[in-house]
Write a protein that holds these residues in place. Structure first.
Motif, short mmCIF file in Angstrom:
data_model
loop_
_atom_site.label_atom_id
_atom_site.label_comp_id
_atom_site.label_asym_id
_atom_site.label_seq_id
_atom_site.Cartn_x
_atom_site.Cartn_y
_atom_site.Cartn_z
N LEU A 145 91.77 53.60 64.21
CA LEU A 145 90.91 52.53 64.71
C LEU A 145 91.27 52.14 66.14
O LEU A 145 90.39 51.91 66.98
CB LEU A 145 91.00 51.31 63.79
N LEU A 146 92.57 52.08 66.43
CA LEU A 146 93.00 51.74 67.80
C LEU A 146 92.58 52.81 68.79
O LEU A 146 92.18 52.50 69.92
CB LEU A 146 94.53 51.55 67.83
N ASP A 147 92.65 54.07 68.38
CA ASP A 147 92.20 55.16 69.24
C ASP A 147 90.70 55.05 69.50
O ASP A 147 90.22 55.30 70.61
CB ASP A 147 92.51 56.53 68.61
N ALA A 148 89.94 54.67 68.46
CA ALA A 148 88.50 54.51 68.60
C ALA A 148 88.18 53.37 69.56
O ALA A 148 87.28 53.48 70.40
CB ALA A 148 87.86 54.25 67.24
N VAL A 149 88.92 52.27 69.45
CA VAL A 149 88.74 51.13 70.35
C VAL A 149 88.99 51.56 71.80
O VAL A 149 88.26 51.16 72.72
CB VAL A 149 89.67 49.97 69.96
N GLU A 150 90.01 52.39 71.99
CA GLU A 150 90.32 52.87 73.34
C GLU A 150 89.15 53.64 73.93
O GLU A 150 88.79 53.46 75.10
CB GLU A 150 91.57 53.76 73.28
N VAL A 151 88.54 54.50 73.13
CA VAL A 151 87.40 55.29 73.59
C VAL A 151 86.18 54.41 73.83
O VAL A 151 85.53 54.49 74.88
CB VAL A 151 87.06 56.39 72.54
N ILE A 152 85.88 53.54 72.88
CA ILE A 152 84.68 52.69 72.95
C ILE A 152 84.74 51.74 74.14
O ILE A 152 83.74 51.55 74.84
CB ILE A 152 84.50 51.90 71.64
N THR A 153 85.90 51.15 74.40
CA THR A 153 86.01 50.16 75.47
C THR A 153 86.00 50.77 76.86
O THR A 153 86.00 50.05 77.86
CB THR A 153 87.27 49.29 75.30
N ARG A 154 85.98 52.08 76.94
CA ARG A 154 85.82 52.75 78.24
C ARG A 154 84.34 53.04 78.52
O ARG A 154 83.99 53.58 79.57
CB ARG A 154 86.61 54.06 78.28
N GLY A 155 83.49 52.69 77.56
CA GLY A 155 82.07 52.99 77.70
C GLY A 155 81.25 51.82 78.19
O GLY A 155 81.75 50.90 78.84
N GLN B 33 77.75 46.11 70.67
CA GLN B 33 77.10 46.57 69.44
C GLN B 33 78.11 47.12 68.43
O GLN B 33 77.90 47.03 67.22
CB GLN B 33 76.07 47.65 69.77
N SER B 34 79.20 47.65 68.93
CA SER B 34 80.20 48.27 68.05
C SER B 34 81.12 47.26 67.38
O SER B 34 81.79 47.59 66.39
CB SER B 34 81.06 49.27 68.84
N LEU B 35 81.18 46.02 67.88
CA LEU B 35 82.13 45.03 67.36
C LEU B 35 82.02 44.85 65.85
O LEU B 35 83.05 44.90 65.14
CB LEU B 35 81.95 43.69 68.08
N PRO B 36 80.80 44.62 65.30
CA PRO B 36 80.72 44.45 63.84
C PRO B 36 81.21 45.67 63.07
O PRO B 36 81.83 45.54 62.01
CB PRO B 36 79.22 44.21 63.59
N VAL B 37 80.95 46.86 63.61
CA VAL B 37 81.38 48.09 62.95
C VAL B 37 82.90 48.22 62.98
O VAL B 37 83.53 48.57 61.97
CB VAL B 37 80.73 49.33 63.62
N ILE B 38 83.49 47.93 64.13
CA ILE B 38 84.95 48.00 64.26
C ILE B 38 85.62 47.04 63.27
O ILE B 38 86.57 47.41 62.57
CB ILE B 38 85.39 47.66 65.70
N LEU B 39 85.13 45.82 63.22
CA LEU B 39 85.73 44.82 62.33
C LEU B 39 85.48 45.17 60.86
O LEU B 39 86.35 44.95 60.01
CB LEU B 39 85.18 43.43 62.66
N VAL C 263 93.61 42.19 69.80
CA VAL C 263 94.37 42.20 71.05
C VAL C 263 94.02 43.43 71.87
O VAL C 263 93.83 43.36 73.09
CB VAL C 263 95.89 42.16 70.78
N GLN C 264 93.91 44.59 71.21
CA GLN C 264 93.54 45.81 71.90
C GLN C 264 92.15 45.69 72.53
O GLN C 264 91.93 46.11 73.67
CB GLN C 264 93.57 46.99 70.93
N LEU C 265 91.21 45.11 71.79
CA LEU C 265 89.86 44.91 72.31
C LEU C 265 89.87 44.00 73.53
O LEU C 265 89.28 44.34 74.57
CB LEU C 265 88.97 44.29 71.22
N VAL C 266 90.53 42.85 73.40
CA VAL C 266 90.57 41.89 74.51
C VAL C 266 91.24 42.50 75.73
O VAL C 266 90.73 42.40 76.86
CB VAL C 266 91.32 40.60 74.08
N THR C 267 92.39 43.12 75.53
CA THR C 267 93.13 43.72 76.65
C THR C 267 92.30 44.77 77.36
O THR C 267 92.21 44.79 78.60
CB THR C 267 94.44 44.35 76.14
N ASN C 268 91.67 45.64 76.58
CA ASN C 268 90.92 46.75 77.18
C ASN C 268 89.69 46.30 77.94
O ASN C 268 89.41 46.81 79.03
CB ASN C 268 90.51 47.75 76.09
N ILE C 269 88.91 45.38 77.37
CA ILE C 269 87.67 45.01 78.05
C ILE C 269 87.93 44.32 79.39
O ILE C 269 87.11 44.41 80.31
CB ILE C 269 86.75 44.14 77.16
#
Length: 201
Positions: A61-71, A78-84, A99-105
């Motif tokens: 999931l953390l790896d997916a967040v890393e990829v998604i937040t670069r987009g 749109q991905s937030l509900p799916v991630i959670l 934390v990963q989401l907040v930091t990355n965005i």
């Protein structure tokens, strides 16, 4: 739906191991969630997420967040509900994901008012313990706020939008450069920032 009916029929048969059927049902549910995640992250590690350990699921999931937040910002929102949804019941501490989401965005300059508000709303719906909320606040300050050198007023306002929710729910004071600030202080600062943004517009 057909697979679910099949599993239910198997479960009803006394000759079938109920625990094995329950495991299959769980894998089926996780596969369904993984299919939705792949829409936002084509490299999502489905195997690790479905049958892996809690640590492996979290890493996927953390790896997916890393990829998604670069987009794109809209896709992130749109991905937030799916991630959670994918994190529910799969990782020990969902605050690590937040934390990963907040930091990355903020690091990747992806945050805007809509995304900030959506993330704040998502945090408010999670069943986070005060310690988890405090962790999000602390990391938002040490890893984000204190690294916003030269950031515009809009960006700081977006962060305070998220901090307001966390501090309100946890009733904690802040640390670092915002040490001792409570929820009323955060709200006042947020209103001041909003006023500055309005003037700048």
């Amino acid at each position: 739906a057909g697979m679910r009916v099949l599993f239910e029929k198997l479960k009803a048969q006394e000759s079938v191991n109920a625990a094995a059927v329950a495991t299959l049902m769980k894998w089926f549910e996780l596969l369904w969630k993984a299919a939705k995640m792949i829409h936002y992250c084509s490299t999502f590690r489905v195997g690790s997420y479905v049958v892996g350990s809690v640590t492996q699921k979290q890493d996927a999931l953390l790896d997916a967040v890393e990829v998604i937040t670069r987009g794109d910002e809209c896709l992130i929102e749109q991905s937030l509900p799916v991630i959670l949804d994918c994190s529910e019941g799969c990782i020990a501490k969902v605050e690590i994901l937040i934390v990963q989401l907040v930091t990355n965005i903020f690091e990747y300059r992806k945050c805007n008012w809509s995304l900030s508000s959506s993330l704040s709303a998502s945090i408010s719906t999670l069943d986070l313990a005060p310690g988890g909320l405090t962790h999000i606040c602390d990391k938002s300050i040490t890893d984000v706020y204190e690294n916003l050198s030269g950031a515009d007023t809009f960006t700081i306002l977006y962060l305070f939008n998220i901090l307001e929710v966390c501090v309100s729910l946890s009733n904690q004071t802040l640390i670092g450069q915002l040490e001792g600030y409570n929820i009323e202080d955060v709200r006042i600062l947020k209103h001041v920032l909003a006023l500055i943004v309005w003037i700048e517009k």
